[in-house]
Design an enzyme around this catalytic site. Structure first.
Site, mmCIF file in Angstrom:
data_model
loop_
_atom_site.group_PDB
_atom_site.id
_atom_site.type_symbol
_atom_site.label_atom_id
_atom_site.label_comp_id
_atom_site.label_asym_id
_atom_site.label_seq_id
_atom_site.Cartn_x
_atom_site.Cartn_y
_atom_site.Cartn_z
ATOM 1 N N PHE A 58 0.914 -1.229 -0.139
ATOM 2 C CA PHE A 58 -0.282 -0.018 0.082
ATOM 3 C C PHE A 58 1.147 1.392 -0.188
ATOM 4 O O PHE A 58 2.030 1.369 0.836
ATOM 5 C CB PHE A 58 -0.976 0.041 1.430
ATOM 6 C CG PHE A 58 -1.828 1.388 0.956
ATOM 7 C CD1 PHE A 58 -2.990 0.535 0.479
ATOM 8 C CD2 PHE A 58 -2.038 1.904 1.528
ATOM 9 C CE1 PHE A 58 -3.835 2.005 0.013
ATOM 10 C CE2 PHE A 58 -2.510 3.876 1.886
ATOM 11 C CZ PHE A 58 -4.243 3.301 1.232
ATOM 12 N N ASP A 71 2.545 -4.878 7.835
ATOM 13 C CA ASP A 71 1.427 -3.932 8.168
ATOM 14 C C ASP A 71 0.131 -5.035 7.915
ATOM 15 O O ASP A 71 0.253 -6.026 6.732
ATOM 16 C CB ASP A 71 1.364 -3.298 6.939
ATOM 17 C CG ASP A 71 0.296 -2.607 6.735
ATOM 18 O OD1 ASP A 71 -1.048 -2.905 7.299
ATOM 19 O OD2 ASP A 71 0.469 -1.245 6.175
ATOM 20 N N TYR A 104 -10.326 0.490 11.077
ATOM 21 C CA TYR A 104 -11.103 0.656 10.731
ATOM 22 C C TYR A 104 -12.042 -0.364 9.567
ATOM 23 O O TYR A 104 -13.061 0.052 8.785
ATOM 24 C CB TYR A 104 -11.466 2.186 9.868
ATOM 25 C CG TYR A 104 -10.413 2.538 9.169
ATOM 26 C CD1 TYR A 104 -9.770 2.435 8.093
ATOM 27 C CD2 TYR A 104 -9.308 3.393 9.628
ATOM 28 C CE1 TYR A 104 -9.006 2.269 7.347
ATOM 29 C CE2 TYR A 104 -7.850 3.958 9.378
ATOM 30 C CZ TYR A 104 -7.908 3.462 7.789
ATOM 31 O OH TYR A 104 -7.050 3.712 7.115
ATOM 32 N N LYS A 105 -11.298 -2.003 9.436
ATOM 33 C CA LYS A 105 -11.782 -2.096 7.995
ATOM 34 C C LYS A 105 -12.201 -3.516 8.867
ATOM 35 O O LYS A 105 -13.028 -3.359 9.013
ATOM 36 C CB LYS A 105 -10.557 -2.912 7.262
ATOM 37 C CG LYS A 105 -9.624 -1.861 6.709
ATOM 38 C CD LYS A 105 -8.284 -1.981 5.503
ATOM 39 C CE LYS A 105 -7.979 -0.797 4.923
ATOM 40 N NZ LYS A 105 -8.082 -0.264 4.286
ATOM 41 N N ARG A 119 -13.016 -4.630 -5.884
ATOM 42 C CA ARG A 119 -12.420 -5.206 -4.405
ATOM 43 C C ARG A 119 -13.745 -5.855 -4.117
ATOM 44 O O ARG A 119 -14.924 -4.799 -4.122
ATOM 45 C CB ARG A 119 -11.284 -4.400 -4.253
ATOM 46 C CG ARG A 119 -10.288 -4.256 -4.404
ATOM 47 C CD ARG A 119 -9.285 -3.541 -3.500
ATOM 48 N NE ARG A 119 -10.354 -2.811 -2.859
ATOM 49 C CZ ARG A 119 -9.331 -2.005 -1.607
ATOM 50 N NH1 ARG A 119 -8.427 -2.699 -1.348
ATOM 51 N NH2 ARG A 119 -10.086 -0.875 -0.915
#
Lengths: 408, 408
Positions: free
Chosen positions: A137, A206, A231-232, A383
């Site tokens: 990312f 990560d 927050y995922k 996605r």
């Protein structure tokens, strides 16, 4: 693609899978609507029902009535470690090693600089190379480059498959994404950690796309440092504070580039020089963001009775089923999965490469219009994230069916 | 101390001052209770009444119903600049120069490293000295020391009164607190900025104790960079995100040590290399903390019809009156003000040095027990913050009276 099961067959199968789902009761703990199939929990997790009332209490009573007294009386001051320990349990970290605060990017910075400094040893900075996952990312790469510039290191960008071979005596640290945010590929954390350790280097994982989606086992695999967002799959809310894991035996050597007053051994002593705190608080910086942090804490309540192994099993069942449904519904040649078929290499999302790259953004928007919320990543990926706590097999079948229509 | 006005006289005077207070209607916009005199708004501002409903909407509707769509549809993505501009107005910054996010400590880091890099020029790093206010809130000093270590600079700690003379051709940047967090002393921002500029160095002002309490005039005085928290006089909530000001003409040279994906010129392009955004977004790092940020935004509504000059006038009237009441009520020799008598040198707090240092913490606790909430700073200071938007003169008189009883 062919339609081997037929729509009716897959719908019936979805119903059977939902009926047998050990986690099916968890869905009721989230705010969801039946009109929408929400497959973007890998971007922003849905709202846990417990959050609004808890946050209203934090605001109205703890801030509004107790005001400054809440730093001690409402446990605000120690929330970064308390919430950190709850996340630690979900990523295989014993208490006292995980702290919550700041963004993922800021935590990558702390972790990478601290890891480089661990490699300096007594003989100067022999290790001056930072390896970065080539598919990372972006923010991890940007921040690692900044850390390199500030510590006199160089960056080498390496495909994760080549990382083990690339690490060597000059390597200070490798920064790797546990799950590729585009393809959904899951990397082999135990093997890569061991390979990097064999060269004497450190590794920073990560976990943004794996925390809350699968078992991580930070302690079990001897990971040095890890960061992740909340927050995922952890459903902590938009921009909720991130977490930082520093393995216990490395904590005395964790030399933070952001030694704010919250990481001082005696923060209220207001001493002119910084004496780092022991333990997880050493990873703190400034005043913690209480409203977001306590919303996250409330969001974590849904995990209290959840076994991560069951989450992982359902995650794989969901992605397997989605791939089968897509195979059945999507016309041949319109989209190809870039997510590994092997379970050991798959996170909790599926990414489909569309045949005509320029249509990906439009397709994603059309899916949203038809009630299927995924997203796209340039240039050509659609996605779909699968959150085992609330995604149903019925939704998976429906999403694939709508996708087939849109791509037809 | 004597009692020249007498209790009755001071009470009557307080009533008259409250009746004539141009800001008296603002108090109703905050959650306060008449049992408590809250003089700790310089630590954590009181809850604005508008916040709970707005935050409930952010959580329940924007996160709960719209979910990921809110990043665009609810204006989440642009909130750091939007809220930044609203704070900008309160500190004298035209739009496009202020961004909200991260903690004050993290923003000090960005500002100091960026300021050092501005001093490098084409001939290498001639300027390698960072001057730090000797009485700084500790975190600024800790972070400046880390910035120095990472950029090859040295730190010189200098009393603010000596800063103008201390700055020289080696000085890259001076880091100064606008108001001393212990004594409440207000420093001369225009003069010090000009003096530091005269040496070719940059200046970073920490506005934690002045933003929302007095007029700052960042643009008017040509300040380079500034940071500040939003949970004191701006009432943004516990640990609310901080702000960073970068003067418009310096933005192209603002080379952040934390170049996260949010500060990329094309954040969703997901490019492997970092191309910094123009303008205020260059100061961003990772995903903004939306719940806290939008609570802050709602908290700022109370400022819409407020003139900062009126705030400053009332602030000085409140601290003047408190000093007079304390003079009247506190027995001679029990406490001495360390806050400057001159208006030009006074922020919006009063600090009293108690005669017996070991009693300060106990005195502060006793005051809280009697309904007067201030705080203490080691070793011997009692601090009282006066928030012009909600503190009344009647409360000031009562607080001084209780203080006199406690110190008697």
């Amino acid at each position: 693609m062919s339609d081997p099961g037929g729509t009716g067959g897959l719908r019936a199968e979805a119903a059977a899978l939902d009926a047998a789902d050990a986690l099916r009761a968890k869905r009721a703990e989230f705010v969801l609507d039946d009109d929408t199939v929400y497959l973007d929990g890998n971007s922003l997790g849905a709202l846990p029902r417990a959050v609004p009332a808890r946050l209203a209490d934090v605001v109205g009573r703890e801030w509004g009535r107790l005001r400054v007294r809440s730093w001690s009386e409402s446990g605000w001051w120690t929330a970064p470690e308390r919430v950190g320990d709850r996340i630690g349990r979900l990523v295989g970290a014993a208490p006292g090693q995980t702290v919550v605060g700041d963004s993922t990017s800021v935590n990558v910075f702390k972790a990478v600089v601290a890891a480089v400094r661990m490699g300096w040893g007594t003989g100067g900075r022999a290790r001056d190379e930072i390896l970065v996952d080539a598919a990372t990312f972006p923010t991890d790469g940007y921040i690692a480059a900044s850390a390199a510039r500030l510590t006199g290191c160089r960056i080498r960008t390496v495909p994760v498959g080549d990382l083990a071979a690339a690490a060597g005596p000059r390597t200070a640290v490798a920064v790797v994404n546990h799950v590729d945010y585009r393809t959904g590929r899951l990397h082999d954390l135990p093997a890569l950690t061991a390979a990097v350790h064999a060269t004497g280097a450190r590794i920073v994982w990560d976990l943004c796309h794996s925390a809350g989606a699968l078992t991580v086992g930070l302690d079990a695999h001897g990971v040095d440092l890890a960061v992740g967002c909340t927050y995922k799959y952890l459903n902590g809310g938009p921009g909720a504070p991130a977490f930082l894991y520093v393995r216990r035996d490395l904590q005395p050597r964790f030399d933070s580039p952001l030694p704010g007053w919250n990481s001082h051994a005696d923060p209220f002593g207001m001493a002119p020089d910084h004496t780092p705190a022991g333990g997880a608080p050493r990873g703190r910086v400034g005043t913690p963001d209480i409203l977001s942090l306590l919303a996250l804490e409330a969001a974590l309540d849904v995990w209290e009775d959840v076994d991560l192994a069951a989450v992982r099993a359902k995650s794989l069942a969901l992605t397997d089923f989605f791939l089968r449904c897509a195979e059945a519904y999507v016309p041949a040649g319109r989209a190809t999965s870039v997510t590994p078929a092997a379970h050991a290499e798959r996170g909790s999302q599926v990414a489909l490469k569309v045949a005509r790259a320029e249509t990906a953004a439009r397709m994603a928007a059309e899916l949203v219009r038809r009630g299927v919320v995924g997203d796209h990543r340039p240039p050509d990926l659609l996605r779909f994230g699968f959150t085992p706590l609330y995604t149903t097999f019925g939704e998976v079948e429906r999403a694939a069916r709508v996708l087939g229509d849109v791509l037809a």
